[in-house]
Scaffold this motif. Structure first.
Motif, PDB file in Angstrom:
ATOM      1  N   ARG A  67       0.837  -1.206   0.000  1.00  0.00           N
ATOM      2  CA  ARG A  67       0.000   0.000   0.000  1.00  0.00           C
ATOM      3  C   ARG A  67       0.874   1.259   0.000  1.00  0.00           C
ATOM      4  O   ARG A  67       0.677   2.171  -0.798  1.00  0.00           O
ATOM      5  N   ASN A  68       1.865   1.288   0.888  1.00  0.00           N
ATOM      6  CA  ASN A  68       2.738   2.461   0.963  1.00  0.00           C
ATOM      7  C   ASN A  68       3.580   2.615  -0.299  1.00  0.00           C
ATOM      8  O   ASN A  68       3.835   3.736  -0.755  1.00  0.00           O
ATOM      9  N   ALA A  69       4.008   1.485  -0.862  1.00  0.00           N
ATOM     10  CA  ALA A  69       4.804   1.554  -2.098  1.00  0.00           C
ATOM     11  C   ALA A  69       3.981   2.149  -3.234  1.00  0.00           C
ATOM     12  O   ALA A  69       4.484   2.945  -4.036  1.00  0.00           O
ATOM     13  N   PHE A  70       2.699   1.791  -3.303  1.00  0.00           N
ATOM     14  CA  PHE A  70       1.825   2.321  -4.354  1.00  0.00           C
ATOM     15  C   PHE A  70       1.624   3.825  -4.177  1.00  0.00           C
ATOM     16  O   PHE A  70       1.724   4.597  -5.138  1.00  0.00           O
ATOM     17  N   VAL A  71       1.368   4.243  -2.934  1.00  0.00           N
ATOM     18  CA  VAL A  71       1.174   5.676  -2.679  1.00  0.00           C
ATOM     19  C   VAL A  71       2.455   6.441  -2.996  1.00  0.00           C
ATOM     20  O   VAL A  71       2.419   7.515  -3.618  1.00  0.00           O
ATOM     21  N   ASP A  72       3.595   5.896  -2.578  1.00  0.00           N
ATOM     22  CA  ASP A  72       4.878   6.565  -2.864  1.00  0.00           C
ATOM     23  C   ASP A  72       5.101   6.712  -4.364  1.00  0.00           C
ATOM     24  O   ASP A  72       5.608   7.736  -4.833  1.00  0.00           O
ATOM     25  N   ARG A  73       4.704   5.676  -5.100  1.00  0.00           N
ATOM     26  CA  ARG A  73       4.875   5.732  -6.557  1.00  0.00           C
ATOM     27  C   ARG A  73       3.989   6.829  -7.164  1.00  0.00           C
ATOM     28  O   ARG A  73       4.418   7.559  -8.062  1.00  0.00           O
ATOM     29  N   LEU A  74       2.768   6.963  -6.673  1.00  0.00           N
ATOM     30  CA  LEU A  74       1.882   8.008  -7.168  1.00  0.00           C
ATOM     31  C   LEU A  74       2.416   9.394  -6.809  1.00  0.00           C
ATOM     32  O   LEU A  74       2.297  10.342  -7.597  1.00  0.00           O
ATOM     33  N   LEU A  75       3.024   9.510  -5.632  1.00  0.00           N
ATOM     34  CA  LEU A  75       3.508  10.811  -5.177  1.00  0.00           C
ATOM     35  C   LEU A  75       4.726  11.296  -5.937  1.00  0.00           C
ATOM     36  O   LEU A  75       5.119  12.465  -5.797  1.00  0.00           O
ATOM     37  N   THR A  76       5.331  10.433  -6.759  1.00  0.00           N
ATOM     38  CA  THR A  76       6.435  10.910  -7.602  1.00  0.00           C
ATOM     39  C   THR A  76       5.943  11.967  -8.587  1.00  0.00           C
ATOM     40  O   THR A  76       6.748  12.708  -9.157  1.00  0.00           O
ATOM     41  N   ALA A  77       4.621  12.025  -8.774  1.00  0.00           N
ATOM     42  CA  ALA A  77       4.060  13.041  -9.666  1.00  0.00           C
ATOM     43  C   ALA A  77       4.315  14.455  -9.152  1.00  0.00           C
ATOM     44  O   ALA A  77       4.286  15.417  -9.925  1.00  0.00           O
ATOM     45  N   THR A  78       4.542  14.613  -7.836  1.00  0.00           N
ATOM     46  CA  THR A  78       4.733  15.948  -7.267  1.00  0.00           C
ATOM     47  C   THR A  78       6.130  16.492  -7.503  1.00  0.00           C
ATOM     48  O   THR A  78       6.391  17.668  -7.200  1.00  0.00           O
ATOM     49  N   ALA A  79       7.032  15.662  -8.021  1.00  0.00           N
ATOM     50  CA  ALA A  79       8.392  16.148  -8.308  1.00  0.00           C
ATOM     51  C   ALA A  79       8.361  17.200  -9.403  1.00  0.00           C
ATOM     52  O   ALA A  79       7.509  17.164 -10.310  1.00  0.00           O
ATOM     53  N   ALA A  80       9.314  18.133  -9.334  1.00  0.00           N
ATOM     54  CA  ALA A  80       9.327  19.256 -10.275  1.00  0.00           C
ATOM     55  C   ALA A  80       9.492  18.804 -11.724  1.00  0.00           C
ATOM     56  O   ALA A  80       8.932  19.410 -12.642  1.00  0.00           O
ATOM     57  N   ASP A  81      10.261  17.738 -11.932  1.00  0.00           N
ATOM     58  CA  ASP A  81      10.515  17.281 -13.305  1.00  0.00           C
ATOM     59  C   ASP A  81       9.620  16.121 -13.727  1.00  0.00           C
ATOM     60  O   ASP A  81       9.888  15.463 -14.729  1.00  0.00           O
ATOM     61  N   SER A  82       8.555  15.852 -12.968  1.00  0.00           N
ATOM     62  CA  SER A  82       7.687  14.720 -13.268  1.00  0.00           C
ATOM     63  C   SER A  82       6.842  14.994 -14.498  1.00  0.00           C
ATOM     64  O   SER A  82       6.434  16.126 -14.766  1.00  0.00           O
ATOM     65  N   ARG A  83       6.565  13.934 -15.248  1.00  0.00           N
ATOM     66  CA  ARG A  83       5.644  14.020 -16.385  1.00  0.00           C
ATOM     67  C   ARG A  83       4.350  13.265 -16.067  1.00  0.00           C
ATOM     68  O   ARG A  83       3.622  12.854 -16.959  1.00  0.00           O
ATOM     69  N   LEU A  84       4.066  13.109 -14.779  1.00  0.00           N
ATOM     70  CA  LEU A  84       2.836  12.457 -14.340  1.00  0.00           C
ATOM     71  C   LEU A  84       1.896  13.486 -13.726  1.00  0.00           C
ATOM     72  O   LEU A  84       2.335  14.438 -13.062  1.00  0.00           O
ATOM     73  N   ARG A  85       0.606  13.279 -13.915  1.00  0.00           N
ATOM     74  CA  ARG A  85      -0.423  13.985 -13.160  1.00  0.00           C
ATOM     75  C   ARG A  85      -1.391  12.927 -12.627  1.00  0.00           C
ATOM     76  O   ARG A  85      -1.820  12.053 -13.383  1.00  0.00           O
TER      77      ARG A  85
END
Length: 631
Positions: A228-246
């Motif tokens: 569960r935490n790994a999934f949330v952490d993976r989604l939160l990579t979207a908040t990085a400045a250079d992320s191409r995820l929303r």
């Protein structure tokens, strides 16, 4: 009779012309049977106008149930019997309108609106606008709302079409067309299931959008906190400045506290949260009227007003309203959705019950049993929270009767009570859990057993994933609970057929077999240890007896030698013979030895006292009787 009470011939009816005229003819016959009172006289006794009562028997359209029952009451009819007649006529009339002739209905019922339904999705324009702005400003956004507030439809039929629309949000880089829009629900193993969908599309500057619906499944279905935490952490990579995820997630409001358990998620949601609250009265009106208008249909004004009154203050009422409208559409008169059709469908809360009960009542007894087991598998009992729906793969619905299962699923899906999506089956909406009393009763009766079953299903999947590793099998209290729930014959020990899938049965049977083998091993070890104790005890007894025998034999030999020596020297050395008799007496008493000691006591005995150089003339014993002084 006319509306003014003056006698006027009513138009001739043809009972063979259809259910509406036949029902009107039956009402007229009832009125004739009590002397044909005027409609004005009848109207004085009920809260309906002369026109409403006269039109009820005019044969042009089916009257409402309320008007029908008032008409019958004045004429002394049986309300229960006439309600049954009215519902039969309504159903027949609905069938004749061709409601299921392939025309696409303008309402989705309990099922969510999908991107392709955008042309029928009304009433949420302002909320979609706010969500669009929020997602453009933040790379991680959450939509919170109670069950039945339309979160899934908002994302799928509101946000996604806007993202895909050419030139949507043109003018800013962030509003460029997405590289991809991926919709997913977490499920029981989100990282395992969706790992390849969590990365952005490579070699492009455009954003990849992840729409995570039913985010609460992380807490209701995923039992592994690490995953569960790994999934949330993976989604939160979207908040990085250079992320191409929303990322946009939809969460049931009662799981806000669970979301706050993750510090990173809490931080991301501080300024990027949208609350999907109840619709305003005007928004509800749009949701009722505009889908019908888009399909060239009309909703009676009285029906619109009644729906708004019933839904406006009803928590979670949107899916019930949508289903009631869908069923009203099936009972429409021509191109008009009427109050009569709405009542025939069962009304706001009765429509779901009516649909579900009709489907259930048409099943055979074996199919009804299968339907019960299937529906219970699609529910996750709440732990301090309301019960939720639970998607299940087709393999999990293998309950020993593939043909029967397929037939039941087809009926439930056709009635829009279940949905099929990407190889999984789930309830069309959680509203079904609370709105259908039969399902609610099943859940309440089986709540503890359902919790055991959900844990068993997850444990069986883990066991298979680990290659049927023995260490993953049940033991102790978990095995005891599973046996109590699913093994009806303790002597046989095999799970009852039809309640578990093959993998679940194999898992539980293997756990029981392992437990039995452990019991047999313990019993065998105990028996061996007991035998060894007996052997050791017997050996000790034999040894002790042998030792005692040897001791006795040795004593006999010593005693015999002493007495023999005493007899040999008795005539030549009386003193030595007497001392030997005393020694022998200390070992054993015999009549012969007593006689010898008596004889010794009467004789003069002497002994040599060393230490004197001359003749001793006197001796004396010390008081302790052990010391002798001589002189």
């Amino acid at each position: 009779m006319g509306g003014n009470g003056v006698g006027r011939r009513e138009r001739r009816l043809d009972p063979e012309a259809g259910p509406v005229q036949r029902f009107a003819a039956e009402l007229r016959a009832l009125r004739e049977s009590v002397g044909r009172p005027t409609y004005r006289t009848m109207a004085d006794k009920v809260p309906f106008s002369v026109t409403a009562l006269s039109q009820a028997a005019a044969g042009r359209q089916l009257p409402t149930l309320a008007v029908t029952l008032a008409y019958v009451d004045v004429c002394g009819g049986d309300p229960g019997e006439w309600e049954r007649r009215w519902r039969a006529a309504s159903a027949e009339a609905a069938a004749l309108t061709g409601a299921d002739d392939g025309t696409r209905p303008p309402y989705r019922g309990l099922t969510r609106y999908e991107p392709d339904d955008a042309a029928l999705f009304f009433g949420r324009d302002r909320l979609v606008e706010r969500l669009d702005g929020l997602t453009r400003a933040h790379r991680f956004t959450a939509v919170f709302g109670p069950s039945g507030s339309g979160k899934s439809s908002l994302l799928r039929a509101g946000l996604i079409p806007r993202l895909r629309a050419p030139g949507a949000g043109a003018g800013t880089d962030a509003a460029a067309a997405p590289a991809a829009v991926r919709v997913l629900t977490p499920g029981a193993a989100p990282m395992t299931t969706h790992a390849d969908r969590l990365d952005p599309v490579p070699d492009t500057e455009a954003d990849t959008w992840l729409i995570v619906d039913q985010f609460e499944e992380l807490y209701t279905l995923c039992a592994d906190p690490a995953e569960r935490n790994a999934f949330v952490d993976r989604l939160l990579t979207a908040t990085a400045a250079d992320s191409r995820l929303r990322v946009v997630v939809a969460v049931r409001a009662d799981f806000l506290g669970r979301c706050a358990e993750h510090p990173g998620l809490t931080a991301a949601l501080q300024d990027a949260t949208l609350l999907a609250g109840p619709m305003s009265r005007e928004e509800l009106r749009e949701a009722v009227v505009r889908p019908a208008a888009a399909s060239s249909l009309v909703v009676e004004r009285a029906l619109t007003t009644r729906l708004l009154d019933e839904v406006e203050d009803a928590p979670g009422g949107l899916p019930l309203m949508s289903h009631a409208l869908l069923e009203t559409w099936r009972h429409r008169t021509g191109r008009t959705l009427t109050v009569t059709g709405y009542e025939a469908a069962g009304g706001l809360r009765g429509a779901v019950v009516r649909t579900a009960e009709e489907v259930y009542g048409e099943l055979t007894a074996p199919q009804a049993g299968l339907a019960r087991r299937i529906l219970l598998r699609l529910v996750a009992p709440g732990d301090g929270t309301p019960d939720t729906r639970r998607p299940a793969g087709h393999a999990e619905l293998d309950l020993g009767d593939p043909d029967g299962t397929r037939a039941v699923l087809d009926r439930l899906v056709a009635a829009r009570l279940l949905t099929l999506d990407d190889g999984t089956v789930e309830l069309a909406h959680e509203a079904l859990i609370t709105a259908w009393p039969r399902l609610r009763g099943w859940i309440d009766a089986e709540r503890d057993r359902l919790r055991v079953h959900r844990a068993l299903s997850e444990a069986a999947r883990t066991w298979l994933a680990l290659g049927r590793e023995n260490a993953a099998l049940y033991a102790g209290s978990r095995l005891a609970a599973a046996r109590e729930a699913f093994v009806h014959d303790p002597r046989g020990g095999e799970p009852a057929p039809g309640e578990l899938t093959p993998s679940e049965r194999d898992f539980l049977a293997a756990s029981i077999h392992r437990r039995r083998r452990a019991v047999w091993l313990r019993r065998g070890l105990s028996a061996v240890l007991a035998l060894l104790v007996l052997v050791a005890s017997g050996t000790a007894v034999v040894a002790l007896r042998a030792r005692a025998t040897a001791q006795a034999e040795r004593d006999d030999a010593v005693f015999g030698r002493i007495t023999a020596e005493a007899d040999r020297v008795r005539e030549t050395n009386a003193a030595l013979s007497a001392r030997l008799d005393v020694a022998a007496f200390g070992m054993r008493t015999t009549p012969e030895l007593r006689t010898a000691l008596t004889t010794d006591a009467g004789r003069v005995l002497s002994t040599r006292l060393p230490g004197h150089d001359d003749i001793g003339s006197a001796v004396a014993f010390a008081p302790d009787g052990r010391t002798l002084a001589s002189g």
